[in-house]
Design a protein around this motif. Structure first.
Motif, short mmCIF file in Angstrom:
data_model
loop_
_atom_site.label_atom_id
_atom_site.label_comp_id
_atom_site.label_asym_id
_atom_site.label_seq_id
_atom_site.Cartn_x
_atom_site.Cartn_y
_atom_site.Cartn_z
N MET A 217 -0.73 -14.81 12.25
CA MET A 217 0.73 -14.77 12.13
C MET A 217 1.26 -13.43 12.60
O MET A 217 0.79 -12.37 12.15
CB MET A 217 1.14 -14.99 10.66
CG MET A 217 2.64 -14.91 10.43
SD MET A 217 3.09 -15.10 8.68
CE MET A 217 2.53 -13.55 8.00
N LYS A 218 2.21 -13.43 13.53
CA LYS A 218 2.82 -12.19 14.00
C LYS A 218 3.89 -11.78 13.00
O LYS A 218 4.79 -12.56 12.66
CB LYS A 218 3.45 -12.39 15.37
CG LYS A 218 4.04 -11.11 15.96
CD LYS A 218 4.65 -11.38 17.33
CE LYS A 218 5.12 -10.08 17.97
NZ LYS A 218 6.15 -9.40 17.18
N LEU A 219 3.79 -10.57 12.51
CA LEU A 219 4.73 -10.09 11.51
C LEU A 219 5.91 -9.40 12.18
O LEU A 219 5.74 -8.47 12.97
CB LEU A 219 4.02 -9.12 10.55
CG LEU A 219 4.85 -8.61 9.38
CD1 LEU A 219 5.35 -9.76 8.52
CD2 LEU A 219 4.01 -7.64 8.54
N THR A 220 7.10 -9.87 11.86
CA THR A 220 8.34 -9.28 12.36
C THR A 220 8.88 -8.31 11.32
O THR A 220 8.89 -8.62 10.13
CB THR A 220 9.38 -10.37 12.65
OG1 THR A 220 8.86 -11.25 13.67
CG2 THR A 220 10.69 -9.77 13.14
N ASN B 91 13.18 -13.71 4.28
CA ASN B 91 12.55 -12.42 4.49
C ASN B 91 12.47 -11.71 3.14
O ASN B 91 13.05 -12.16 2.15
CB ASN B 91 13.22 -11.58 5.58
CG ASN B 91 14.62 -11.11 5.23
OD1 ASN B 91 14.91 -10.76 4.09
ND2 ASN B 91 15.50 -11.09 6.22
N THR C 259 0.31 -6.56 5.56
CA THR C 259 -0.11 -7.90 6.00
C THR C 259 -0.37 -8.80 4.79
O THR C 259 0.08 -9.96 4.76
CB THR C 259 -1.39 -7.79 6.86
OG1 THR C 259 -1.11 -6.99 8.01
CG2 THR C 259 -1.85 -9.17 7.32
N GLU D 164 7.28 -14.42 7.45
CA GLU D 164 6.99 -13.89 8.77
C GLU D 164 7.84 -12.67 9.10
O GLU D 164 7.64 -12.04 10.13
CB GLU D 164 7.19 -14.97 9.83
CG GLU D 164 6.22 -16.15 9.68
CD GLU D 164 6.38 -17.17 10.76
OE1 GLU D 164 7.27 -16.99 11.62
OE2 GLU D 164 5.63 -18.16 10.76
N GLU D 165 8.80 -12.35 8.22
CA GLU D 165 9.66 -11.19 8.45
C GLU D 165 9.73 -10.37 7.17
O GLU D 165 9.99 -10.89 6.09
CB GLU D 165 11.06 -11.60 8.88
CG GLU D 165 11.98 -10.41 9.15
CD GLU D 165 13.37 -10.80 9.62
OE1 GLU D 165 13.88 -10.16 10.55
OE2 GLU D 165 13.94 -11.76 9.05
#
Length: 340
Positions: free
Chosen positions: A1-4, A225, A301, A310-311
């Motif tokens: 998962m790409k963390l924003t 978020n 993370t 994810e944000e």
């Protein structure tokens, strides 16, 4: 998962600084994090708070927009129970007209200060009951034309919020409890959990929000978020030293000593802590992520995964502006955001 990553900035007044410097730092930080690729830059609303310069997010956002080009900018948040939904709608329509497609309207229901300032903001009117809050949200949505206009039976039916711009802000409810999560799920808005205020129960509140979410007057898709304090420096030892100043700042607040300036690490080292103080410091550390890059990368993370988010909105509240800026730089290096 790409963390924003996004930013929550409270315009803190650091040791030896004044409010003008704090506001200039907010503009500088907004411009820098825009270049770094952060997703959002939110500013808070606090009243009669000597250590924080951000009392009017709408005014500050008008300036921030001129210092940025890509990042979404918004309120974290406007304290709606103090205000007319109509005036809030017009303020944010002006912002949308200036910076179309980049405005977030984050809404809270906390007082944002001590009782005396709340009375002054309401012009002496009685405090709104909690049951009035959903109705204020519906009025706001109708003025922004996110939801149908007010019904004919409403005394303000037919009223338009100007300017009549083509875009609308993205709406978020902010909170640190299950109440705000339930309201966001019922109204259809995004939900931002303030872990930096309450370090316990947020994961459950977010799960309940997702479970009970229904499209409503404030939106059609669930969005989550979560905001947390992050103190990141080039080493674990330096981060712990800086975090000690934040420990003392939070302790001052819990003791009602709101007029004290932001402490330095030296002041924190010399403070005569009681056993109760040390217990409260340990509890407040649940609201923070502290360390050098490796420790923070791992902790942040795991933190995001615990929320299924994810944000993450990061609030690097530190005693020195240069260290704050470095913290955001390190975070952007650890979690690369969009490229310029």
């Amino acid at each position: 998962m790409k963390l924003t990553l996004g930013v929550l900035d409270q315009s803190p007044i650091g040791p030896g600084e004044n409010a003008q410097a704090a506001l200039r730092h907010t503009l500088e930080l907004a411009s820098a994090t825009d270049r770094m690729g952060y997703s959002r830059f939110w500013v808070s609303e606090h009243h009669n708070a000597p250590g924080l310069a951000g009392s009017s997010p709408e005014v500050l956002l008008a300036a921030i927009g001129a210092y940025t080009r890509h990042i979404r900018i918004g309120s974290g948040g406007v304290l709606l129970p103090h205000y007319s939904p109509y005036k809030v709608a017009e303020n944010f329509r002006v912002l949308e007209g200036l910076y179309p497609g980049r405005i977030d309207l984050g809404i809270g229901r906390a007082p944002g200060g001590m009782p005396l300032s709340s009375v002054a903001l309401r012009g002496g009117a009685p405090k709104q009951p909690d049951e009035r809050f959903p109705e204020s949200l519906r009025e706001l949505a109708s003025y922004l034309e996110i939801s149908p206009p007010l019904g004919r039976e409403h005394p303000l039916a037919g009223l338009k919020a100007t300017p009549l711009v083509e875009t609308v802000p993205e709406l978020w409810l902010l909170g640190s409890s299950g109440y705000s999560a339930a309201a966001a799920a019922q109204m259809g808005s995004g939900f931002s959990f303030a872990h930096f205020i309450n370090g316990y129960g947020g994961q459950g509140a977010v799960r309940d929000y997702r479970r009970h979410y229904r499209p409503g007057p404030l939106g059609a898709q669930p969005k989550v978020n979560v905001c947390v304090f992050v103190i990141c420096t080039d080493s674990d030892a330096a981060a712990e030293r800086e975090a000690s100043a934040m420990d003392l700042r939070l302790l001052y607040q819990e003791k009602g000593e709101f007029g004290k300036p932001f402490p330095t690490p030296e002041e924190a080292s010399a403070y005569p802590y009681s056993e109760w103080d040390r217990t409260r410091i340990a509890e407040n550390r649940q609201r923070m992520i502290v360390g050098g890059p490796d420790r923070v990368r791992s902790a942040l993370t795991a933190f995001a995964a615990s929320y299924g988010a994810e944000e993450v909105m990061v609030n690097c509240l530190m005693s020195d502006f240069r260290l704050r800026m470095r913290s955001y730089e390190l975070l952007a290096e650890m979690f690369p955001q969009r490229q310029r």
